[in-house]
Design a protein around this motif. Structure first.
Motif, PDB file in Angstrom:
ATOM      1  N   ALA A 188      10.019  -0.928   4.679  1.00 48.71           N
ATOM      2  CA  ALA A 188      10.210  -0.063   5.836  1.00 48.71           C
ATOM      3  C   ALA A 188      11.364  -0.567   6.696  1.00 48.71           C
ATOM      4  CB  ALA A 188       8.931   0.020   6.657  1.00 48.71           C
ATOM      5  N   LEU A 189      11.476  -1.864   6.836  1.00 56.60           N
ATOM      6  CA  LEU A 189      12.592  -2.444   7.581  1.00 56.60           C
ATOM      7  C   LEU A 189      13.909  -2.132   6.887  1.00 56.60           C
ATOM      8  CD1 LEU A 189      13.328  -4.311   9.994  1.00 56.60           C
ATOM      9  CD2 LEU A 189      13.218  -6.195   8.375  1.00 56.60           C
ATOM     10  N   TRP A 190      13.921  -2.224   5.571  1.00 60.69           N
ATOM     11  CA  TRP A 190      15.118  -1.905   4.784  1.00 60.69           C
ATOM     12  C   TRP A 190      15.507  -0.439   4.971  1.00 60.69           C
ATOM     13  CZ3 TRP A 190      18.874  -4.184   2.132  1.00 60.69           C
ATOM     14  CH2 TRP A 190      19.594  -3.435   1.237  1.00 60.69           C
ATOM     15  N   HIS A 191      14.542   0.459   4.887  1.00 68.25           N
ATOM     16  CA  HIS A 191      14.816   1.884   5.044  1.00 68.25           C
ATOM     17  C   HIS A 191      15.327   2.199   6.456  1.00 68.25           C
ATOM     18  CE1 HIS A 191      13.483   3.155   1.153  1.00 68.25           C
ATOM     19  NE2 HIS A 191      12.287   2.579   1.311  1.00 68.25           N
ATOM     20  N   LYS A 192      14.780   1.527   7.443  1.00 66.62           N
ATOM     21  CA  LYS A 192      15.226   1.733   8.820  1.00 66.62           C
ATOM     22  C   LYS A 192      16.689   1.312   8.981  1.00 66.62           C
ATOM     23  CE  LYS A 192      11.850   1.045  11.846  1.00 66.62           C
ATOM     24  NZ  LYS A 192      10.991   0.385  12.836  1.00 66.62           N
ATOM     25  N   GLY A 193      17.062   0.199   8.349  1.00 62.04           N
ATOM     26  CA  GLY A 193      18.449  -0.258   8.398  1.00 62.04           C
ATOM     27  C   GLY A 193      19.389   0.705   7.703  1.00 62.04           C
ATOM     28  N   ILE A 194      18.965   1.261   6.575  1.00 57.38           N
ATOM     29  CA  ILE A 194      19.778   2.243   5.855  1.00 57.38           C
ATOM     30  C   ILE A 194      19.969   3.496   6.705  1.00 57.38           C
ATOM     31  CG2 ILE A 194      19.804   3.776   3.822  1.00 57.38           C
ATOM     32  CD1 ILE A 194      20.396   0.942   3.066  1.00 57.38           C
ATOM     33  N   GLN A 195      18.912   3.949   7.363  1.00 54.30           N
ATOM     34  CA  GLN A 195      19.011   5.135   8.209  1.00 54.30           C
ATOM     35  C   GLN A 195      19.977   4.907   9.359  1.00 54.30           C
ATOM     36  OE1 GLN A 195      15.005   5.961   9.365  1.00 54.30           O
ATOM     37  NE2 GLN A 195      14.527   7.088   7.482  1.00 54.30           N
ATOM     38  N   ARG A 196      19.959   3.718   9.920  1.00 55.64           N
ATOM     39  CA  ARG A 196      20.882   3.425  11.021  1.00 55.64           C
ATOM     40  C   ARG A 196      22.329   3.455  10.561  1.00 55.64           C
ATOM     41  NH1 ARG A 196      18.154  -1.376  14.594  1.00 55.64           N
ATOM     42  NH2 ARG A 196      16.479  -0.088  15.414  1.00 55.64           N
ATOM     43  N   LEU A 197      22.571   2.989   9.352  1.00 59.69           N
ATOM     44  CA  LEU A 197      23.935   3.000   8.829  1.00 59.69           C
ATOM     45  C   LEU A 197      24.397   4.412   8.476  1.00 59.69           C
ATOM     46  CD1 LEU A 197      23.956  -0.154   6.545  1.00 59.69           C
ATOM     47  CD2 LEU A 197      25.080   0.149   8.748  1.00 59.69           C
ATOM     48  N   ARG A 198      23.484   5.275   8.116  1.00 61.24           N
ATOM     49  CA  ARG A 198      23.840   6.641   7.726  1.00 61.24           C
ATOM     50  C   ARG A 198      24.041   7.575   8.910  1.00 61.24           C
ATOM     51  NH1 ARG A 198      20.021   7.763   2.477  1.00 61.24           N
ATOM     52  NH2 ARG A 198      21.094   6.288   1.118  1.00 61.24           N
ATOM     53  N   MET A 245       0.814  -1.184   0.000  1.00 63.77           N
ATOM     54  CA  MET A 245       0.000   0.000   0.000  1.00 63.77           C
ATOM     55  C   MET A 245       0.863   1.255   0.000  1.00 63.77           C
ATOM     56  SD  MET A 245      -3.255  -0.966   2.469  1.00 63.77           S
ATOM     57  CE  MET A 245      -2.459  -0.251   3.839  1.00 63.77           C
ATOM     58  N   GLY A 246       2.016   1.181   0.642  1.00 61.99           N
ATOM     59  CA  GLY A 246       2.833   2.367   0.774  1.00 61.99           C
ATOM     60  C   GLY A 246       3.741   2.639  -0.403  1.00 61.99           C
ATOM     61  N   SER A 247       4.148   1.600  -1.106  1.00 61.06           N
ATOM     62  CA  SER A 247       5.068   1.799  -2.225  1.00 61.06           C
ATOM     63  C   SER A 247       4.908   0.676  -3.243  1.00 61.06           C
ATOM     64  CB  SER A 247       6.510   1.839  -1.728  1.00 61.06           C
ATOM     65  OG  SER A 247       6.904   0.568  -1.271  1.00 61.06           O
ATOM     66  N   VAL A 248       5.288   0.993  -4.461  1.00 62.21           N
ATOM     67  CA  VAL A 248       5.221  -0.011  -5.524  1.00 62.21           C
ATOM     68  C   VAL A 248       6.264  -1.094  -5.272  1.00 62.21           C
ATOM     69  CG1 VAL A 248       5.525  -0.394  -7.991  1.00 62.21           C
ATOM     70  CG2 VAL A 248       4.324   1.637  -7.184  1.00 62.21           C
ATOM     71  N   SER A 249       7.444  -0.689  -4.840  1.00 67.87           N
ATOM     72  CA  SER A 249       8.489  -1.685  -4.588  1.00 67.87           C
ATOM     73  C   SER A 249       8.080  -2.643  -3.479  1.00 67.87           C
ATOM     74  CB  SER A 249       9.813  -1.004  -4.259  1.00 67.87           C
ATOM     75  OG  SER A 249       9.691  -0.187  -3.108  1.00 67.87           O
ATOM     76  N   GLY A 250       7.389  -2.142  -2.464  1.00 68.31           N
ATOM     77  CA  GLY A 250       6.907  -3.011  -1.389  1.00 68.31           C
ATOM     78  C   GLY A 250       5.895  -4.026  -1.882  1.00 68.31           C
ATOM     79  N   SER A 251       5.040  -3.588  -2.788  1.00 69.75           N
ATOM     80  CA  SER A 251       4.043  -4.505  -3.361  1.00 69.75           C
ATOM     81  C   SER A 251       4.705  -5.594  -4.190  1.00 69.75           C
ATOM     82  CB  SER A 251       3.063  -3.729  -4.238  1.00 69.75           C
ATOM     83  OG  SER A 251       2.389  -2.768  -3.479  1.00 69.75           O
ATOM     84  N   VAL A 252       5.718  -5.206  -4.949  1.00 71.14           N
ATOM     85  CA  VAL A 252       6.423  -6.178  -5.792  1.00 71.14           C
ATOM     86  C   VAL A 252       7.189  -7.177  -4.926  1.00 71.14           C
ATOM     87  CG1 VAL A 252       8.265  -6.437  -7.498  1.00 71.14           C
ATOM     88  CG2 VAL A 252       6.552  -4.642  -7.767  1.00 71.14           C
ATOM     89  N   ILE A 253       7.894  -6.672  -3.914  1.00 67.51           N
ATOM     90  CA  ILE A 253       8.657  -7.558  -3.023  1.00 67.51           C
ATOM     91  C   ILE A 253       7.702  -8.481  -2.261  1.00 67.51           C
ATOM     92  CG2 ILE A 253      10.114  -7.613  -0.964  1.00 67.51           C
ATOM     93  CD1 ILE A 253      11.430  -5.036  -2.037  1.00 67.51           C
ATOM     94  N   GLY A 254       6.600  -7.936  -1.767  1.00 72.72           N
ATOM     95  CA  GLY A 254       5.620  -8.750  -1.051  1.00 72.72           C
ATOM     96  C   GLY A 254       5.036  -9.850  -1.921  1.00 72.72           C
ATOM     97  N   ALA A 255       4.712  -9.503  -3.154  1.00 70.83           N
ATOM     98  CA  ALA A 255       4.177 -10.510  -4.079  1.00 70.83           C
ATOM     99  C   ALA A 255       5.214 -11.592  -4.370  1.00 70.83           C
ATOM    100  CB  ALA A 255       3.734  -9.842  -5.372  1.00 70.83           C
ATOM    101  N   ALA A 256       6.463 -11.195  -4.520  1.00 71.07           N
ATOM    102  CA  ALA A 256       7.519 -12.176  -4.786  1.00 71.07           C
ATOM    103  C   ALA A 256       7.712 -13.109  -3.595  1.00 71.07           C
ATOM    104  CB  ALA A 256       8.830 -11.455  -5.116  1.00 71.07           C
ATOM    105  N   VAL A 257       7.718 -12.552  -2.394  1.00 72.44           N
ATOM    106  CA  VAL A 257       7.889 -13.376  -1.193  1.00 72.44           C
ATOM    107  C   VAL A 257       6.706 -14.317  -1.020  1.00 72.44           C
ATOM    108  CG1 VAL A 257       7.981 -13.296   1.335  1.00 72.44           C
ATOM    109  CG2 VAL A 257       9.408 -11.766   0.005  1.00 72.44           C
ATOM    110  N   LEU A 258       5.491 -13.794  -1.191  1.00 71.53           N
ATOM    111  CA  LEU A 258       4.305 -14.633  -1.019  1.00 71.53           C
ATOM    112  C   LEU A 258       4.187 -15.696  -2.107  1.00 71.53           C
ATOM    113  CD1 LEU A 258       1.613 -12.068   0.124  1.00 71.53           C
ATOM    114  CD2 LEU A 258       2.835 -13.746   1.505  1.00 71.53           C
ATOM    115  N   SER A 259       4.743 -15.433  -3.267  1.00 71.32           N
ATOM    116  CA  SER A 259       4.728 -16.438  -4.336  1.00 71.32           C
ATOM    117  C   SER A 259       5.797 -17.503  -4.131  1.00 71.32           C
ATOM    118  CB  SER A 259       4.947 -15.768  -5.689  1.00 71.32           C
ATOM    119  OG  SER A 259       3.907 -14.874  -5.956  1.00 71.32           O
ATOM    120  N   ALA A 260       6.942 -17.105  -3.611  1.00 66.98           N
ATOM    121  CA  ALA A 260       8.056 -18.033  -3.439  1.00 66.98           C
ATOM    122  C   ALA A 260       7.926 -18.883  -2.171  1.00 66.98           C
ATOM    123  CB  ALA A 260       9.371 -17.268  -3.409  1.00 66.98           C
TER     124      ALA A 260
END
Length: 71
Positions: A49-59, A1-16
């Motif tokens: 969101a988890l990915w973005h949180k990890g990037i923020q911590r590294l920055r 719902m929040g991003s297109v990339s999240g929808s694509v990743i979610g669909a890939a995970v749920l399919s795999a």
């Protein structure tokens, strides 16, 4: 719902996921359900969101030295 990339990743995970659970046929439905519930409970904002949180911590300044990554 929040991003297109999240929808694509979610669909890939749920399919795999069912394919990854194929070796444990008897318990695959239960394991699939538990994994989905865990995602909903512990990661309500999704994987991106988890990915973005990890990037923020590294920055953050000093994040690399705090993690023990400094030379």
């Amino acid at each position: 719902m929040g991003s297109v990339s999240g929808s694509v990743i979610g669909a890939a995970v749920l399919s795999a996921l069912p394919e990854a659970l194929r070796p444990v046929k008897e318990y695959s439905d239960i394991i699939y359900t538990l994994i989905l519930l865990a995602f909903l409970i512990f990661m309500p904002h999704g994987l991106v969101a988890l990915w973005h949180k990890g990037i923020q911590r590294l920055r953050r300044p000093g994040a690399m030295t705090a993690a023990g990554c400094a030379p």
